[in-house]
Write a protein that holds these residues in place. Structure first.
Motif, PDB file in Angstrom:
ATOM      1  N   LEU A 207     -10.818  16.983  -6.717  1.00 12.49           N
ATOM      2  CA  LEU A 207     -11.157  18.107  -7.599  1.00 12.49           C
ATOM      3  C   LEU A 207     -11.110  17.676  -9.066  1.00 12.49           C
ATOM      4  O   LEU A 207     -11.964  18.069  -9.861  1.00 12.49           O
ATOM      5  N   HIS A 208     -10.147  16.836  -9.416  1.00  8.31           N
ATOM      6  CA  HIS A 208     -10.070  16.352 -10.801  1.00  8.31           C
ATOM      7  C   HIS A 208     -11.304  15.508 -11.147  1.00  8.31           C
ATOM      8  O   HIS A 208     -11.838  15.596 -12.262  1.00  8.31           O
ATOM      9  N   SER A 209     -11.783  14.722 -10.204  1.00  8.32           N
ATOM     10  CA  SER A 209     -12.984  13.910 -10.448  1.00  8.32           C
ATOM     11  C   SER A 209     -14.186  14.799 -10.695  1.00  8.32           C
ATOM     12  O   SER A 209     -15.023  14.513 -11.558  1.00  8.32           O
ATOM     13  N   ALA A 210     -14.280  15.885  -9.931  1.00 11.24           N
ATOM     14  CA  ALA A 210     -15.406  16.809 -10.116  1.00 11.24           C
ATOM     15  C   ALA A 210     -15.328  17.461 -11.501  1.00 11.24           C
ATOM     16  O   ALA A 210     -16.331  17.530 -12.226  1.00 11.24           O
ATOM     17  N   ILE A 211     -14.127  17.914 -11.877  1.00 13.13           N
ATOM     18  CA  ILE A 211     -13.965  18.548 -13.195  1.00 13.13           C
ATOM     19  C   ILE A 211     -14.326  17.550 -14.301  1.00 13.13           C
ATOM     20  O   ILE A 211     -15.005  17.895 -15.272  1.00 13.13           O
ATOM     21  N   ALA A 212     -13.916  16.288 -14.124  1.00 16.42           N
ATOM     22  CA  ALA A 212     -14.207  15.273 -15.144  1.00 16.42           C
ATOM     23  C   ALA A 212     -15.719  15.072 -15.303  1.00 16.42           C
ATOM     24  O   ALA A 212     -16.206  14.846 -16.418  1.00 16.42           O
ATOM     25  N   LEU A 213     -16.470  15.167 -14.227  1.00 19.54           N
ATOM     26  CA  LEU A 213     -17.933  15.013 -14.320  1.00 19.54           C
ATOM     27  C   LEU A 213     -18.541  16.120 -15.168  1.00 19.54           C
ATOM     28  O   LEU A 213     -19.406  15.869 -16.019  1.00 19.54           O
ATOM     29  N   SER A 214     -18.089  17.353 -14.951  1.00 17.07           N
ATOM     30  CA  SER A 214     -18.674  18.464 -15.713  1.00 17.07           C
ATOM     31  C   SER A 214     -18.090  18.544 -17.123  1.00 17.07           C
ATOM     32  O   SER A 214     -18.825  18.772 -18.085  1.00 17.07           O
ATOM     33  N   ALA A 215     -16.773  18.350 -17.238  1.00 19.09           N
ATOM     34  CA  ALA A 215     -16.156  18.402 -18.577  1.00 19.09           C
ATOM     35  C   ALA A 215     -16.707  17.284 -19.462  1.00 19.09           C
ATOM     36  O   ALA A 215     -16.845  17.449 -20.677  1.00 19.09           O
ATOM     37  N   GLY A 216     -17.066  16.155 -18.862  1.00 20.59           N
ATOM     38  CA  GLY A 216     -17.612  15.032 -19.621  1.00 20.59           C
ATOM     39  C   GLY A 216     -19.087  15.176 -19.922  1.00 20.59           C
ATOM     40  O   GLY A 216     -19.684  14.316 -20.574  1.00 20.59           O
ATOM     41  N   GLY A 217     -19.702  16.266 -19.428  1.00 27.34           N
ATOM     42  CA  GLY A 217     -21.110  16.521 -19.711  1.00 27.34           C
ATOM     43  C   GLY A 217     -22.073  15.717 -18.854  1.00 27.34           C
ATOM     44  O   GLY A 217     -23.262  15.630 -19.165  1.00 27.34           O
ATOM     45  N   TYR A 218     -21.588  15.125 -17.768  1.00 29.64           N
ATOM     46  CA  TYR A 218     -22.478  14.307 -16.925  1.00 29.64           C
ATOM     47  C   TYR A 218     -23.349  15.153 -16.001  1.00 29.64           C
ATOM     48  O   TYR A 218     -24.509  14.839 -15.759  1.00 29.64           O
ATOM     49  N   ALA A 219     -22.783  16.208 -15.468  1.00 30.11           N
ATOM     50  CA  ALA A 219     -23.534  17.067 -14.540  1.00 30.11           C
ATOM     51  C   ALA A 219     -22.842  18.428 -14.499  1.00 30.11           C
ATOM     52  O   ALA A 219     -21.614  18.504 -14.582  1.00 30.11           O
ATOM     53  N   ASP A 220     -23.626  19.498 -14.381  1.00 23.69           N
ATOM     54  CA  ASP A 220     -23.000  20.822 -14.355  1.00 23.69           C
ATOM     55  C   ASP A 220     -22.410  21.101 -12.963  1.00 23.69           C
ATOM     56  O   ASP A 220     -22.744  20.409 -11.987  1.00 23.69           O
ATOM     57  N   PRO A 221     -21.523  22.115 -12.853  1.00 20.46           N
ATOM     58  CA  PRO A 221     -20.845  22.373 -11.585  1.00 20.46           C
ATOM     59  C   PRO A 221     -21.805  22.585 -10.409  1.00 20.46           C
ATOM     60  O   PRO A 221     -21.556  22.085  -9.307  1.00 20.46           O
ATOM     61  N   GLU A 222     -22.903  23.296 -10.637  1.00 14.98           N
ATOM     62  CA  GLU A 222     -23.862  23.517  -9.532  1.00 14.98           C
ATOM     63  C   GLU A 222     -24.393  22.182  -9.012  1.00 14.98           C
ATOM     64  O   GLU A 222     -24.537  21.985  -7.814  1.00 14.98           O
ATOM     65  N   THR A 223     -24.701  21.271  -9.925  1.00 16.54           N
ATOM     66  CA  THR A 223     -25.259  19.968  -9.526  1.00 16.54           C
ATOM     67  C   THR A 223     -24.213  19.144  -8.779  1.00 16.54           C
ATOM     68  O   THR A 223     -24.506  18.502  -7.769  1.00 16.54           O
TER      69      THR A 223
END
Ligand code: NAD
Length: 289
Positions: A202-218
């Motif tokens: 879950l932390h990895s997923a949050i890091a992807l969106s918080a870092g601007g790499y991909a939005d939560p839906e993606t």
């Protein structure tokens, strides 16, 4: 000598304690639910009424009176000595605060029979942190349930180096007897099996969106399709509720605190707390949660 578990006392009849008490009673065991005050017990009474409706809807065989009989059969008590006087097993589900747990075991040890097994449902604390307060290190271990135990029916069983193997085995058997799939840990591990995998994911997923790499839906779409599973990490976070992961991240290091701030600024401060609040990463209509 075989250890016989028939009478079970659940200490702390909050969110998880009430579910545990109900599931154990539903499985045919004698159950007492203890909480600290009559007001807390009134809350438990209300939770049992809600569980009656949930079991009738969700659990095959619970309609036709069995769910109502289960609730009616649970003894409620705010007197600790009375609540545990005959218990074979006490399952502790008091707040996740080490000092409260330690004090609870100290008081419990004074009134419980010598033979009584104590099990903690703690999610983040280790049984070793509490064992010195139990007065029975050989009869103490963790028995950890997941929220909504009637459908997420795993029970993680984790002893300390002092837990008697016969006690461990008896609790594994008990978990099976109450409809859980027992998950045996061979040694202590914060997070048990499930959260040891789930939390970093879950932390990895949050890091992807918080870092601007991909939005939560993606991120969710990627995980669902790529892994062939029904839920992505942000859908899972919405079910858990955002406060729990926020608290975990806010207590971490620099990287984790940045992720916590992202959750707070974009979701928590806007009242988007997850499915139960009607909105988290996704919006929920009243009947979809
Ligand atoms: P909760 O706040 O809903 O319930 C705690 C209950 O303990 C309350 O009814 C409170 O009145 C009672 N209490 C407070 N002090 C007490 C004391 N000294 N003696 C007896 N009862 C006391 O909390 P919860 O979410 O049910 O969590 C309880 C435990 O279960 C925690 O250890 C938590 O880590 C664990 N757990 C929670 C979840 C979850 O999803 N909520 C999942 C797995 C495990």
């Amino acid at each position: 000598m075989a250890i016989d578990i028939r009478k079970v006392t659940v200490m702390g009849a909050g969110i998880l304690g009430s579910q545990i008490a109900f599931q154990v009673a539903y499985s045919g065991f004698e159950v007492t639910a203890y909480d600290i005050s009559d007001a807390a017990l009134a809350g438990a009474h209300h939770r049992f009424a809600e569980l009656v409706a949930t079991y009738r809807d969700d659990v095959p065989g619970a309609a036709g009176g069995k769910a109502e009989q289960t609730a009616a059969g649970i003894v409620l008590s705010a007197d600790l000595a009375v609540a545990v006087k005959d218990a074979d097993l006490v399952i502790e589900a008091v707040p996740e605060v080490l000092s409260i747990k330690q004090d609870t075991y100290r008081r419990l040890n004074e009134v419980a029979p010598e033979r009584t097994i104590f099990a903690t449902n703690s999610s983040t604390l280790l049984p070793s942190d509490m064992k010195d307060f139990t007065g029975r290190q050989d009869k103490f271990l963790a028995l950890h349930f997941s929220n909504e135990i009637w459908k997420r029916n795993i029970a993680e069983v984790m002893g300390t180096s002092d837990t008697d193997p016969d006690v461990f085995r008896a609790v594994v058997d008990f978990a099976g007897a109450i409809g859980m799939v027992p998950i045996e840990l061979h040694k202590e591990k914060a997070g048990y099996v499930l959260n040891s995998m789930l939390v970093p994911f879950l932390h990895s997923a949050i890091a992807l969106s918080a870092g601007g790499y991909a939005d939560p839906e993606t991120v969710d779409k990627t995980w669902r399709i790529g892994m062939g599973v029904p839920l992505g990490p942000f859908e899972t976070l919405d079910i858990i509720g955002l406060n729990t992961p926020y608290n975990g991240l806010a207590n971490g290091g620099e990287r984790e605190q940045k992720l916590a701030a992202w959750l707070k600024d974009n979701y928590i401060d806007k009242g988007k707390l997850g499915a139960e609040s009607g909105e988290g990463f996704y919006r929920y209509s009243g009947d979809s949660v």
